[in-house]
Design a protein around this motif. Sequence first.
Motif, short mmCIF file in Angstrom:
data_model
loop_
_atom_site.label_atom_id
_atom_site.label_comp_id
_atom_site.label_asym_id
_atom_site.label_seq_id
_atom_site.Cartn_x
_atom_site.Cartn_y
_atom_site.Cartn_z
N GLU A 216 24.24 -59.69 62.86
CA GLU A 216 24.03 -58.26 63.12
C GLU A 216 24.67 -57.40 62.03
O GLU A 216 24.12 -56.37 61.63
CB GLU A 216 24.60 -57.90 64.49
N VAL A 217 25.85 -57.82 61.57
CA VAL A 217 26.53 -57.08 60.50
C VAL A 217 25.70 -57.14 59.21
O VAL A 217 25.52 -56.13 58.52
CB VAL A 217 27.95 -57.66 60.24
N GLU A 218 25.17 -58.33 58.89
CA GLU A 218 24.35 -58.48 57.69
C GLU A 218 23.08 -57.65 57.79
O GLU A 218 22.66 -57.02 56.82
CB GLU A 218 24.01 -59.96 57.48
N GLU A 219 22.46 -57.64 58.96
CA GLU A 219 21.24 -56.86 59.17
C GLU A 219 21.51 -55.36 59.03
O GLU A 219 20.66 -54.61 58.51
CB GLU A 219 20.66 -57.17 60.55
N PHE A 220 22.69 -54.94 59.48
CA PHE A 220 23.05 -53.53 59.37
C PHE A 220 23.12 -53.10 57.91
O PHE A 220 22.57 -52.07 57.52
CB PHE A 220 24.39 -53.27 60.06
N PHE A 221 23.80 -53.91 57.09
CA PHE A 221 23.94 -53.56 55.67
C PHE A 221 22.60 -53.65 54.95
O PHE A 221 22.32 -52.85 54.05
CB PHE A 221 24.97 -54.47 55.00
#
Length: 202
Positions: free
Chosen positions: A119-124
């Motif tokens: 989710e963190v990677e998708e956000f960035f």
Amino acid sequence: MQSLPEFITDELKKYHLPCNKKNSKKLRAFFTKQLKAQKKWENAQEKVIGRNKTKLFDLTTLQTLAQEKNTISYLTNLSIKEAGFKKQKLERLAKEHAEKAEQEEENFASFALSHSQKEVEEFFQSQPQQLAPTVQQEALRNLKINAIFNLFFSMDQEQKDLFLKDYQTNFTPAKETYNNPLWALSQERLKNPDKYYYTKKK
């Protein structure tokens, strides 16, 4: 060994203060008082330069003097005053910047802990990405900018050094900017480049 006038000139340049008689006189009085208090003045070697005698001090003594808290405070205040700013305002700006940066770090840490790595990677990845210009485009852009600048403005070495020093403060860790008026002073100069970094040709 170094003479006091040479040391004073070095300190004025380090804090980007004008090397004029007024500032040299202020620093001479300040450093003379400090050296006398440390019992370094009376026994210092003397050297004749032109028609005048000047005292010489070992580099360790002068380096230690330059790093003392009251020396840094004195030169910082003088630098701020010379630039026409108020210390309280610069300290407030530095504090606000540090607090904002710390809050952003806390927000990111909280977000990262409450979401999966995916989710963190998708956000960035969802954030807008600015495409970097090609090497040729960058070279052409710089050529055009330099041509316009050289037509209307000039920049001496002192102005260049000041800009490069101030620009580096953009990468100062947040914790080091807290209550640091010199950082805020550099940031204020960056906001007003025409006053500090170049001169309009007549």
